[in-house]
Write an enzyme that holds these catalytic residues in place. Structure first.
Site, PDB file in Angstrom:
ATOM      1  N   ASP A 182     -11.869  -9.798   5.017  1.00  0.00           N
ATOM      2  CA  ASP A 182     -12.866  -9.974   4.028  1.00  0.00           C
ATOM      3  C   ASP A 182     -13.174 -11.083   3.717  1.00  0.00           C
ATOM      4  OD1 ASP A 182     -13.164  -7.339   2.967  1.00  0.00           O
ATOM      5  OD2 ASP A 182     -13.783  -7.375   1.035  1.00  0.00           O
ATOM      6  N   ASP A 211      -2.190 -18.368  -0.007  1.00  0.00           N
ATOM      7  CA  ASP A 211      -2.805 -19.131  -0.793  1.00  0.00           C
ATOM      8  C   ASP A 211      -3.408 -20.339   0.293  1.00  0.00           C
ATOM      9  OD1 ASP A 211      -0.319 -20.977  -0.215  1.00  0.00           O
ATOM     10  OD2 ASP A 211      -0.600 -20.678  -2.838  1.00  0.00           O
ATOM     11  N   LYS A 220       3.988 -15.299   2.118  1.00  0.00           N
ATOM     12  CA  LYS A 220       4.431 -16.309   1.222  1.00  0.00           C
ATOM     13  C   LYS A 220       5.110 -16.280   1.691  1.00  0.00           C
ATOM     14  CE  LYS A 220       3.076 -17.826  -2.775  1.00  0.00           C
ATOM     15  NZ  LYS A 220       2.014 -19.276  -2.898  1.00  0.00           N
ATOM     16  N   ASP A 266      -5.960  -7.516   4.242  1.00  0.00           N
ATOM     17  CA  ASP A 266      -7.051  -6.678   3.700  1.00  0.00           C
ATOM     18  C   ASP A 266      -7.711  -8.025   2.646  1.00  0.00           C
ATOM     19  OD1 ASP A 266      -8.692  -5.043   2.673  1.00  0.00           O
ATOM     20  OD2 ASP A 266      -7.829  -5.478   0.598  1.00  0.00           O
ATOM     21  N   TYR A 277       0.516  -1.469   0.329  1.00  0.00           N
ATOM     22  CA  TYR A 277       0.231  -0.191   0.098  1.00  0.00           C
ATOM     23  C   TYR A 277       1.554   1.420  -0.340  1.00  0.00           C
ATOM     24  CZ  TYR A 277      -4.907  -2.634   0.719  1.00  0.00           C
ATOM     25  OH  TYR A 277      -5.484  -2.920   0.452  1.00  0.00           O
TER      26      TYR A 277
HETATM   27  C1  IPM Z   1     -10.701  -1.743   4.358  1.00  0.00           C
HETATM   28  C2  IPM Z   1     -10.229  -1.504   2.335  1.00  0.00           C
HETATM   29  C3  IPM Z   1      -9.874  -0.491   2.029  1.00  0.00           C
HETATM   30  C4  IPM Z   1      -8.607  -1.019   2.458  1.00  0.00           C
HETATM   31  C5  IPM Z   1      -9.647   0.851   0.973  1.00  0.00           C
HETATM   32  C6  IPM Z   1     -10.843   1.678   0.952  1.00  0.00           C
HETATM   33  C7  IPM Z   1      -8.809   1.434   1.300  1.00  0.00           C
HETATM   34  O1  IPM Z   1     -10.783  -2.271   1.749  1.00  0.00           O
HETATM   35  O2  IPM Z   1     -10.166  -1.148   4.852  1.00  0.00           O
HETATM   36  O3  IPM Z   1     -10.275  -3.128   3.761  1.00  0.00           O
HETATM   37  O4  IPM Z   1      -7.604  -1.323   1.465  1.00  0.00           O
HETATM   38  O5  IPM Z   1      -7.495  -1.126   3.163  1.00  0.00           O
HETATM   39 MG    MG Z   2     -10.231  -4.290   2.430  1.00  0.00          MG
END
Ligand code: IPM
Ligand code: MG
Length: 359
Positions: free
Chosen positions: A247, A219, A187, A243, A141
């Site tokens: 999710d 993975d 990784k 990240d 990032y």
């Molecule tokens: C998160 C989001 C952010 C990230 C985006 C919106 C930049 O996906 O907080 O997980 O990738 O960190």
């Molecule tokens: Mg995210």
């Protein structure tokens, strides 16, 4: 005690879930004799529209001076064409870097009532209780060089030993306070940064004799996370893997809208946000799930205000709402955002006491 909380509602459903979170914040603070001053500022697409930049200097200065920052969400189709520093996400990244919140805690719990709602088998998700500790201010990032022309683009993953150590320390410590298990995800069969990551975390393990550490490749871990999530306690990993995996872990909890997060540094204000999604398709319709934002307020009390009992009371209030079937559409119900928020406020001990409810 008196505290200043800066809110950055942002875009999409951000503002509407933040309103509910702030209502809970105010009532919970009052019940704990905390005076709370809430100050709202711009971030993301709204900030681009009104101030020409996704992170106006005013918002940043206010956030830095606050005791804690509560963020909604950033981004949306209207701003998708923007690139580089003008992207809505750049505002969030700039904020995380400026506050130096290098450790992002993303706890994942499955409420018994939502076990049947997830797309996974109930026996796989029942009882899941894990925390992803995502490194938040390094890696792909932020690494330099980073550029793009018509035909080529470069991103860089860079980590120093010190950056790995400080986030790993948060994860090891958390593991000692929980079930004593830490999984470090990397990784290391491909990336140099992951080699350093693995070596650094391994060396630190000697300092934490009560923690059992194992390493996993990202993975196969991605598979493990949805096939055997109950094995997991604390998971520590670099920014980009964290990240993606957080999710994925939202699937366990039934919805992305359920998950809170706390981003913490060595000192200074913590940043609290639901784990993300502006859900533009339902924005402004009073349909979004406010529980992730409200549970982020619980984390704010726990980590920035050192009031674990208030945090636990908010978490219990959300649980009781779910028990009682106050469910937004994403978790199989039809409650509105505002009804779900009001139900949490009503379930807080202060309100229950005021109403004469004793059990
Ligand atoms: C998160 C989001 C952010 C990230 C985006 C919106 C930049 O996906 O907080 O997980 O990738 O960190
Ligand atoms: Mg995210």
């Amino acid at each position: 005690m008196s505290v200043r909380v800066v809110t950055l509602p942002g875009d999409g459903i951000g503002p509407e879930v933040t309103v509910q979170a702030v209502a809970v914040l105010r009532v919970a603070a009052a019940s704990a004799d905390i005076d709370v001053l809430v100050e709202e500022h711009l971030i993301g697409g709204h900030a681009i529209d009104e101030a020409g930049t996704p992170l106006p200097a005013e918002s940043l200065a206010a956030a830095k001076a606050a005791d804690a920052v509560l963020l909604g969400a950033v981004g949306g189709p209207k701003w998708d064409h923007l690139s580089g520093d003008q992207r809505t996400g750049a505002g969030l990244l700039g904020l995380r870097a400026a506050l130096e919140v290098f450790a992002n805690l993303r706890p994942v719990r499955v409420h018994p009532r939502l076990v049947e709602h997830t797309v996974l088998r109930p026996d796989v998700v029942r009882g899941v209780d894990l925390v992803v500790v995502r490194e938040l201010t390094g890696g792909a990032y932020y690494g330099q060089p980073r550029h793009r022309d018509e035909t080529t683009a470069v991103d860089t993953i860079a980590y120093s030993r010190a950056e790995i150590e400080r986030v790993a320390r948060v994860a090891f410590t958390l593991a000692t306070e929980r079930r004593g298990r830490l999984t470090s995800v990397d990784k290391a069969n491909v990336l140099m940064t992951s080699e350093l990551w693995r070596q650094t975390v391994s060396t630190m393990a000697a300092e934490y004799p009560t923690v059992s550490l194992d390493h996993a490749l990202v993975d196969s871990f991605a598979m493990h996370l949805v096939t055997h999530p109950r094995d997991l306690d604390v998971v520590v990993t670099e920014n980009m893997f964290g990240d993606i995996l957080s999710d994925e872990s939202a699937v366990l909890a039934g919805s992305l809208g359920m998950l809170p997060s706390a981003s913490l540094g060595a000192s200074g204000p913590g940043l609290y946000e639901p784990i993300h999604g502006t859900a533009p398709e339902i924005a402004g319709q009073d349909r979004a799930n406010p529980y992730g934002a409200i549970l982020s307020v619980a984390l704010l009390f726990r980590h920035s205000l050192q009031r674990p009992q208030v945090a636990a009371a908010i978490e219990a209030a959300v649980e009781s709402c779910i028990d009682n079937g106050v469910l937004t559409a994403d978790i199989g119900g039809s409650a509105s955002t505002s009804a779900a928020g009001a139900a949490v406020v009503a379930a807080l001990p202060a309100r229950r006491a005021a109403a004469g409810v004793t059990s």
